[in-house]
Scaffold this motif. Structure first.
Motif, PDB file in Angstrom:
ATOM      1  N   VAL A 128       0.942  -1.099  -0.086  1.00  0.00           N
ATOM      2  CA  VAL A 128      -0.081   0.076   0.124  1.00  0.00           C
ATOM      3  C   VAL A 128       0.757   1.116   0.029  1.00  0.00           C
ATOM      4  O   VAL A 128       1.590   1.474   0.765  1.00  0.00           O
ATOM      5  CB  VAL A 128      -0.916   0.066   1.324  1.00  0.00           C
ATOM      6  N   GLU A 129       0.610   2.183  -0.883  1.00  0.00           N
ATOM      7  CA  GLU A 129       1.319   3.346  -0.818  1.00  0.00           C
ATOM      8  C   GLU A 129       0.733   4.516  -0.390  1.00  0.00           C
ATOM      9  O   GLU A 129      -0.383   4.621  -0.495  1.00  0.00           O
ATOM     10  CB  GLU A 129       1.693   3.756  -2.361  1.00  0.00           C
ATOM     11  N   ASN A 130       1.475   4.989   0.581  1.00  0.00           N
ATOM     12  CA  ASN A 130       0.991   6.218   1.506  1.00  0.00           C
ATOM     13  C   ASN A 130       1.174   7.348   0.665  1.00  0.00           C
ATOM     14  O   ASN A 130       2.487   7.634   0.384  1.00  0.00           O
ATOM     15  CB  ASN A 130       1.544   6.028   2.964  1.00  0.00           C
ATOM     16  N   GLN A 131       0.140   8.144   0.294  1.00  0.00           N
ATOM     17  CA  GLN A 131       0.527   9.536  -0.223  1.00  0.00           C
ATOM     18  C   GLN A 131      -0.356  10.504   0.547  1.00  0.00           C
ATOM     19  O   GLN A 131      -1.550  10.539   0.796  1.00  0.00           O
ATOM     20  CB  GLN A 131      -0.124   9.551  -1.617  1.00  0.00           C
ATOM     21  N   VAL A 132       0.279  11.726   1.045  1.00  0.00           N
ATOM     22  CA  VAL A 132      -0.380  12.630   1.906  1.00  0.00           C
ATOM     23  C   VAL A 132      -0.888  13.705   0.975  1.00  0.00           C
ATOM     24  O   VAL A 132      -0.041  14.106   0.088  1.00  0.00           O
ATOM     25  CB  VAL A 132       0.576  13.171   2.927  1.00  0.00           C
ATOM     26  N   TYR A 133      -2.195  13.741   0.965  1.00  0.00           N
ATOM     27  CA  TYR A 133      -2.860  14.783  -0.127  1.00  0.00           C
ATOM     28  C   TYR A 133      -3.061  16.084   0.709  1.00  0.00           C
ATOM     29  O   TYR A 133      -3.373  17.102   0.087  1.00  0.00           O
ATOM     30  CB  TYR A 133      -4.111  14.294  -0.587  1.00  0.00           C
ATOM     31  N   PHE A 134      -3.279  15.910   1.974  1.00  0.00           N
ATOM     32  CA  PHE A 134      -3.615  17.117   2.706  1.00  0.00           C
ATOM     33  C   PHE A 134      -2.968  17.055   4.151  1.00  0.00           C
ATOM     34  O   PHE A 134      -3.045  16.119   4.820  1.00  0.00           O
ATOM     35  CB  PHE A 134      -5.125  17.161   2.781  1.00  0.00           C
ATOM     36  N   SER A 135      -2.490  18.137   4.740  1.00  0.00           N
ATOM     37  CA  SER A 135      -2.066  18.215   5.918  1.00  0.00           C
ATOM     38  C   SER A 135      -2.241  19.510   6.638  1.00  0.00           C
ATOM     39  O   SER A 135      -1.880  20.512   5.850  1.00  0.00           O
ATOM     40  CB  SER A 135      -0.331  17.705   5.987  1.00  0.00           C
ATOM     41  N   GLU A 136      -2.451  19.505   7.824  1.00  0.00           N
ATOM     42  CA  GLU A 136      -2.489  21.126   8.448  1.00  0.00           C
ATOM     43  C   GLU A 136      -2.044  20.837   9.814  1.00  0.00           C
ATOM     44  O   GLU A 136      -2.084  19.728  10.581  1.00  0.00           O
ATOM     45  CB  GLU A 136      -3.978  21.337   8.496  1.00  0.00           C
ATOM     46  N   GLU A 137      -1.462  21.923  10.414  1.00  0.00           N
ATOM     47  CA  GLU A 137      -0.864  22.037  11.651  1.00  0.00           C
ATOM     48  C   GLU A 137      -1.949  22.782  12.559  1.00  0.00           C
ATOM     49  O   GLU A 137      -2.208  23.730  12.185  1.00  0.00           O
ATOM     50  CB  GLU A 137       0.613  22.666  11.501  1.00  0.00           C
ATOM     51  N   PHE A 138      -2.449  22.302  13.508  1.00  0.00           N
ATOM     52  CA  PHE A 138      -3.285  22.773  14.383  1.00  0.00           C
ATOM     53  C   PHE A 138      -2.641  23.198  15.812  1.00  0.00           C
ATOM     54  O   PHE A 138      -2.858  22.585  16.729  1.00  0.00           O
ATOM     55  CB  PHE A 138      -4.432  22.019  14.789  1.00  0.00           C
ATOM     56  N   SER A 139      -1.554  24.292  15.614  1.00  0.00           N
ATOM     57  CA  SER A 139      -0.911  24.704  16.685  1.00  0.00           C
ATOM     58  C   SER A 139      -1.567  25.740  17.667  1.00  0.00           C
ATOM     59  O   SER A 139      -1.174  26.758  17.358  1.00  0.00           O
ATOM     60  CB  SER A 139       0.384  25.394  15.810  1.00  0.00           C
ATOM     61  N   GLY A 140      -2.655  25.422  18.146  1.00  0.00           N
ATOM     62  CA  GLY A 140      -3.220  26.236  19.389  1.00  0.00           C
ATOM     63  C   GLY A 140      -4.351  27.190  18.606  1.00  0.00           C
ATOM     64  O   GLY A 140      -5.003  27.810  19.255  1.00  0.00           O
ATOM     65  N   SER A 141      -4.529  27.012  17.184  1.00  0.00           N
ATOM     66  CA  SER A 141      -5.534  27.717  16.873  1.00  0.00           C
ATOM     67  C   SER A 141      -6.105  27.036  15.285  1.00  0.00           C
ATOM     68  O   SER A 141      -5.269  26.366  14.708  1.00  0.00           O
ATOM     69  CB  SER A 141      -5.306  29.200  16.789  1.00  0.00           C
ATOM     70  N   PHE A 142      -7.050  27.664  14.978  1.00  0.00           N
ATOM     71  CA  PHE A 142      -7.586  27.202  13.646  1.00  0.00           C
ATOM     72  C   PHE A 142      -7.124  28.140  12.522  1.00  0.00           C
ATOM     73  O   PHE A 142      -7.110  29.079  12.573  1.00  0.00           O
ATOM     74  CB  PHE A 142      -8.819  26.996  13.421  1.00  0.00           C
ATOM     75  N   PRO A 143      -6.306  27.614  11.358  1.00  0.00           N
ATOM     76  CA  PRO A 143      -6.067  28.287  10.275  1.00  0.00           C
ATOM     77  C   PRO A 143      -7.329  29.231   9.751  1.00  0.00           C
ATOM     78  O   PRO A 143      -8.394  28.574   9.963  1.00  0.00           O
ATOM     79  CB  PRO A 143      -5.313  27.419   9.373  1.00  0.00           C
TER      80      PRO A 143
END
Length: 82
Positions: free
Chosen positions: A9-24
């Motif tokens: 199974v090939e893993n591909q990240v299509y979307f990533s977000e850092e929730f560092s204490g708040s919402f973008p």
């Protein structure tokens, strides 16, 4: 690496977000429940002090909402293309 091997199974990240204490800013929170306070909708706080959560994260925590309250929450990402 065995490409095309059975069970591979090939893993591909299509979307990533850092929730560092708040919402973008591009995220939309829909708070459709009846509760109030920090546990009533999406939050970056670990209201239940769960050991399984590693920051940063977001959670809608119905366990800490309160008796007789309801949750109908949505967390909608910004539009993206692959």
């Amino acid at each position: 690496m065995f490409e095309n091997a059975i069970g591979f199974v090939e893993n591909q990240v299509y979307f990533s977000e850092e929730f560092s204490g708040s919402f973008p800013g591009a995220w939309t929170i829909v708070d459709g429940g009846t509760g109030s306070g920090a546990a009533s909708t999406w939050t970056t706080a670990n209201q239940g002090s769960r050991a399984i959560l590693d920051a940063p994260f977001v959670i809608a925590d119905s366990d800490n909402l309160g008796s007789g309250q309801t949750m109908d929450e949505e967390l909608i990402s910004r539009p993206w293309t692959r």
